[in-house]
Design a protein around this motif. Structure first.
Motif, short mmCIF file in Angstrom:
data_model
loop_
_atom_site.label_atom_id
_atom_site.label_comp_id
_atom_site.label_asym_id
_atom_site.label_seq_id
_atom_site.Cartn_x
_atom_site.Cartn_y
_atom_site.Cartn_z
N VAL A 44 0.85 -1.19 0.00
CA VAL A 44 0.00 0.00 0.00
C VAL A 44 0.88 1.24 0.00
O VAL A 44 2.05 1.20 0.38
N ASP A 45 0.29 2.37 -0.43
CA ASP A 45 0.98 3.65 -0.29
C ASP A 45 0.67 4.23 1.08
O ASP A 45 0.00 3.59 1.92
N LEU A 46 1.16 5.43 1.35
CA LEU A 46 0.98 6.00 2.69
C LEU A 46 -0.49 6.23 3.03
O LEU A 46 -0.90 6.05 4.18
N LYS A 47 -1.27 6.62 2.04
CA LYS A 47 -2.70 6.80 2.29
C LYS A 47 -3.34 5.46 2.63
O LYS A 47 -4.15 5.36 3.56
N GLY A 48 -2.94 4.42 1.89
CA GLY A 48 -3.45 3.09 2.18
C GLY A 48 -2.98 2.57 3.52
O GLY A 48 -3.72 1.86 4.23
N LEU A 49 -1.74 2.91 3.91
CA LEU A 49 -1.22 2.51 5.21
C LEU A 49 -2.06 3.11 6.33
O LEU A 49 -2.44 2.41 7.29
N ILE A 53 -4.27 1.08 9.24
CA ILE A 53 -4.16 1.28 10.68
C ILE A 53 -5.51 1.68 11.26
O ILE A 53 -5.92 1.18 12.32
N GLU A 54 -6.22 2.57 10.59
CA GLU A 54 -7.55 2.99 11.06
C GLU A 54 -8.53 1.82 11.08
O GLU A 54 -9.40 1.74 11.96
N ASP A 55 -8.38 0.91 10.13
CA ASP A 55 -9.27 -0.25 10.06
C ASP A 55 -8.87 -1.35 11.04
O ASP A 55 -9.50 -2.42 11.07
N GLN A 56 -7.78 -1.11 11.81
CA GLN A 56 -7.28 -2.10 12.77
C GLN A 56 -6.79 -3.38 12.09
O GLN A 56 -6.78 -4.45 12.70
N TRP A 57 -6.37 -3.26 10.84
CA TRP A 57 -5.73 -4.38 10.15
C TRP A 57 -4.27 -4.48 10.58
O TRP A 57 -3.78 -5.57 10.87
#
Length: 307
Positions: A44-49, A53-57
């Motif tokens: 993932v890119d930084l936006k995807g990262l 993290i927000e999705d608790q993955w």
């Protein structure tokens, strides 16, 4: 339209992280690249990262009482822990690693909406395999490749979760300690024998995981044998030198037996099978059969093979 493509090598580093999937927690080495891409079971890119993290993955901690699985090592129950980061600071930690790799923060890659749509439509989830390497000479940038795994290590009175990497030239580097430690294969034999390198936990044990926190594991759910991890290290070195691993030798003997099911080939298969580290025998077959047919041939030869 004719299609072509090229491969570009992009350097990076790692930091420990935890995948939270299906109610379980898996410790991984998060792969961080100088172009801003991050692999956490998906590139993932930084936006995807940030979204992961927000999705608790991807998380920087495990609740007390939950189990933490460490690939190739075991699973252990977390009694208590002092975690270094929360979600926000963990994202900042990874971003800082990228800035160390790329101080100007130039050419940071972003996945475009069109690329994301194509990946979704094609059901493609990129998770490239990272290759360990070491620079042996800066002139002409000569490098050698390596491979390794996680293991526990006693170091200066504390216990650490380390990443042990063997390189083509036989040198072994141990990362995720306060300072880099290098050893020879002969030294490692002693360290495994004396329990300096270990896999099992018989009582509550404090383990330092650099860049993540300090964890007290109350018990092990399961753990691989330390002696098997040493055999695995020898296998990794064989493959790096272009030789067959014990698993490859065993598969070859298996196919020889299927072509000619003689007692000689069965004995050869038994010899090679028992040389494969026990925790890797399940990978001799496919995901469904594992090593079941090997065991049938060796320990129940009167049974017919299912086709």
């Amino acid at each position: 339209m004719q299609k072509i493509r090229r491969t570009r090598e992009i350097e990076g580093t790692t930091t420990p992280g935890i995948i939270h999937n299906g109610g379980q927690h898996f410790l991984i080495s998060v792969q961080i690249y100088e172009d801003g891409m991050v692999n956490c079971w998906e590139l993932v890119d930084l936006k995807g990262l940030k979204q992961k993290i927000e999705d608790q993955w991807l998380v920087p901690d495990v609740p007390n009482g939950e189990n933490l699985s460490i690939h190739g090592l075991g699973a252990y129950r977390v009694e208590q822990a002092n975690w270094t980061y929360n979600n926000n600071s963990y994202y900042g930690h990874i971003q800082h690693k990228i800035r160390v790799l790329n101080p100007e923060f130039h050419n940071i890659y972003e996945i475009t909406p069109r690329q994301q749509q194509l990946m979704d439509a094609r059901r493609v989830s990129h998770s490239p395999k990272a290759t360990d390497f070491a620079v042996v000479q800066e002139l002409f940038y000569q490098t050698i490749t390596g491979d390794g795994f996680s293991i526990f290590m006693k170091y200066e009175g504390l216990n650490y979760l380390v990443n042990m990497v063997v390189y083509e030239d036989g040198r072994v580097a141990i990362y995720n300690l306060p300072s880099l430690v290098e050893a020879s294969m002969d030294e490692l034999v002693i360290w495994f024998r004396e329990g300096i390198l270990f896999t099992t936990i018989k009582q509550p044990t404090v383990i330092s995981i650099l860049d993540l926190g300090e964890v007290t594991f109350s018990e092990e759910i399961y753990a691989e044998k330390a002696e098997d991890k040493y055999l695995e290290l020898l296998d990794l070195h064989r493959k790096l030198k272009g030789e067959r691993s014990t698993s490859e030798e065993c598969r070859h003997a298996y196919h020889m037996y299927l072509e000619d099911p003689s007692e000689f080939n069965r004995a050869r298969l038994k010899e090679t099978y028992e040389r494969v580290p026990e925790h890797q025998r399940m990978y001799l077959g496919d995901m469904d059969t594992k090593d079941a047919d090997y065991q049938r041939i060796l320990y129940a030869p009167e049974e017919k093979r299912e086709v």
